[in-house]
Enzyme design. Structure first.
Site, PDB file in Angstrom:
ATOM      1  N   CYS A  55       0.832  -1.216   0.000  1.00 22.95           N
ATOM      2  CA  CYS A  55       0.000   0.000   0.000  1.00 22.95           C
ATOM      3  C   CYS A  55       0.865   1.263   0.000  1.00 22.95           C
ATOM      4  O   CYS A  55       0.343   2.370  -0.052  1.00 22.95           O
ATOM      5  CB  CYS A  55      -0.874   0.017   1.235  1.00 22.95           C
ATOM      6  SG  CYS A  55       0.098  -0.073   2.744  1.00 22.95           S
TER       7      CYS A  55
ATOM      8  N   CYS B  10      -2.006  -4.272   7.081  1.00 19.77           N
ATOM      9  CA  CYS B  10      -1.062  -3.544   7.947  1.00 19.77           C
ATOM     10  C   CYS B  10      -0.478  -4.491   8.999  1.00 19.77           C
ATOM     11  O   CYS B  10       0.669  -4.348   9.415  1.00 19.77           O
ATOM     12  CB  CYS B  10      -1.745  -2.377   8.649  1.00 19.77           C
ATOM     13  SG  CYS B  10      -2.397  -1.167   7.523  1.00 19.77           S
TER      14      CYS B  10
END
Ligand code: ADP
Length: 554
Positions: A46, A115
């Protein structure tokens, strides 16, 4: 990017468990570790980057730290991974998985679960880095923190660091308030706000330093017309350049070739900033305004960590929607470092027509205010795009000083109020107590001084006696002498109004100045003789002060 925007949307914490939200807002183990035994940095798909540092004792993770430039869930995941890994044998820390982190967090939005993978992978890579060091030095069992950014032997390095910290603290100790000016990115007017904030504080009678540590674009010398200045070394360090009573120091004075900083690697940049902070001989200051490198990466982080306790930060932004993400990052950055956010300033908010003074919104204004409300920090004001600001910058002048009567200068003066309030709040100096706490029933009389007596030429005095009197009791309750601001047209009326002066006793004064004082509601007694402030005030209170001819009407 979409994920970040979504996460930074109106409800930042949608999909977060209480635990995850807590870790996102107050990440544990946030920062760098030095010395350290192992380190890894990974950029996820990302675009978010995460770094982990480990110090290992007896094969266990003794200390751990991480940073990330990512979104709230990156911070939550990094923080939880660090908490889980602390105290574990290195092998077990390396085995912590995405699922372990997610389970411990108890819930983050589905689309942000990657994440946790980034955190697990970065932690694993740091553990592998530790193994690698061991393999390369089989006979040496690493002690906690045996590596250093500089590669110096540990004991020597620790002594150096201690000495370094001691020197820095000694330098910064006589400074009462250290204020950071930051922005999510460059070009939003951060340095312009820093210059004007510093000049406005100076203008209010404070002792002010302006420090420019924006290593990639130190623009303060240009904004103040100091590009050609050469730094002088004093007995105890580098002497700041003085401009209109403002002490200025910029990395730009030292970086003669602006490309230098661009090619330096991280540790070298930090070394330069560290040395620089340590070497400047500020002396006693009420305020040090620090123009910080933009963003929330390594450079501003190091500046904050080196300076230590900061009294507050002013976050500068522009009205565009795209700036919102940066502001949020800056506010979160401050919160992580426990720096109080004094507020958000929206710069370039609308355009002031140089002909008629009308304010036209060009970009959609109000973004700064919305974010400030959302993030529960004060909104300090909207500064329009004003050609006079650009003109002042191009001429190397502080706008607020040279266009002090303009509506934009008024806005700027309002913007600085929370910063000024810091001094009023915990003031120890008599001057500040005097200027900030004058009671309504007390009258303040200003008298221009030369050789301890009234200066007949008002505009050219060096100091003012500010005498507080109780008109009912007809007695003097206080006297304080303050340095006059620089001699520039139109400056004194505003400055004396800021000092809450009600009356001026003067020998002579130009008609224009008289008019300006009238506008500010300050009464002027003209034609007084050169006597001591006490005598003049006593005469005034007794009704025997004689107004004479305007002794210096030019
Ligand atoms: P930053 O420090 O964020 O990179 P600067 O403060 O150096 O940005 O500002 C960039 C340029 O924008 C400067 O030349 C300055 O003259 C101009 N500027 C900043 N704020 C304003 C404003 N409100 N009105 C007009 N010009 C401005």
């Amino acid at each position: 990017m979409k994920v970040i925007e979504k996460l930074m949307g109106t409800n930042d914490f949608e999909g977060f468990s209480t635990q995850a939200r807590d870790h996102a807002q107050n990440p544990r183990h946030y920062g760098k570790l030095d010395p350290f035994d192992a380190h890894a940095r990974i950029t996820g798909p990302c675009g978010d980057t995460m770094e982990f540092w480990l110090a290992v004792r007896e094969e266990k993770v003794d200390r751990i730290a991480f940073i990330t430039d990512g979104c709230l869930s990156s911070r939550a995941c990094g923080s939880m991974a660090a908490c889980l890994a602390e105290g574990l044998p290195v092998e077990e820390a390396a085995d912590l998985s995405q699922e372990d982190i997610l389970e411990a967090l108890g819930g983050i939005p589905e689309e942000a679960k990657h994440c946790a993978l980034l955190a697990a992978n970065t932690l694993k890579a740091a553990c592998e880095d530790y193994r690698q060091h061991q393999k390369n030095n089989p006979e040496k069992i690493p002690s906690p923190g045996s590596l250093h950014a500089t590669g110096a032997p540990r004991e020597k390095q620790e002594n150096l660091e201690l000495e370094n910290r001691r020197q820095l603290q000694a330098r910064l100790a006589p400074i009462r308030h250290k204020i950071l000016v930051l922005s999510g990115k460059g070009g939003v007017g951060k340095s312009t706000v820093a210059v004007n904030l510093a000049a406005a504080l100076r203008f209010s009678g404070k002792r002010v330093g302006l420090l420019d540590v924006d290593i990639h674009g130190p623009s303060i010398p240009t904004l103040l017309g100091l590009e050609r200045e050469m730094i002088q070394a004093g007995e105890e360090g580098l002497l700041p350049i003085e401009k209109d009573g403002l002490k200025v120091m910029s990395l730009g004075f030292l970086l003669r070739n602006p490309d230098d900083a661009v090619i330096w690697r991280g540790p070298i940049k930090m070394g330069v900033i560290n040395q620089f902070l340590k070497d400047v001989e500020w002396g006693g200051l009420d305020y040090l305004i620090i123009d910080c490198p933009p963003g929330t990466g390594d450079e501003p982080l190091s500046v904050c960590q080196l300076i230590g306790t900061l009294d507050g930060a002013v976050v500068v932004t522009t009205p565009q929607k795209v700036a919102a993400v940066d502001v949020r990052k800056s506010i979160t950055f401050c919160r992580q470092l426990k720096v109080p956010v004094l507020g958000v300033v929206e710069n370039m908010s609308g355009f002031v027509c140089p002909q008629c003074g009308t304010l036209t919104p060009i970009l959609r204004a109000g973004g700064g205010q919305r974010i400030a409300e959302d993030m529960q920090v004060p909104f300090l004001g909207s500064i329009p795009m004003d050609p006079q600001i650009a003109e002042a910058c191009d001429n190397g002048q502080a706008f607020i000083q040279h266009f002090s009567d303009s509506p934009t200068a008024k806005i700027l003066r309002e913007v600085i109020q929370p910063v000024l309030a810091l001094d009023a709040r915990d003031d120890i100096s008599h001057t500040h107590k005097l200027t900030s706490t004058k009671e309504d029933n007390i009258m303040r009389i200003a008298i221009p001084l030369v050789d301890e007596k009234l200066a007949l030429h008002f505009g050219h005095c060096d100091r003012f006696a500010l005498v507080d009197v109780d008109p009912k009791e007809k007695k003097i309750v206080n006297r304080e002498d303050v340095e006059a601001p620089p001699h520039q047209p139109g400056l004194l009326p505003q400055w004396l109004a800021d000092q809450q002066v009600n009356l001026i006793i003067a020998g002579g004064m130009g008609q224009r100045a008289l008019g300006l004082f009238q506008q500010k509601g300050i009464q002027v007694v003209i034609g007084s003789h050169a006597d001591t402030p006490e005598q003049l005030v006593a005469d005034y209170l007794a009704g025997t002060l004689r107004e004479g001819e305007n002794l210096c009407d030019h």
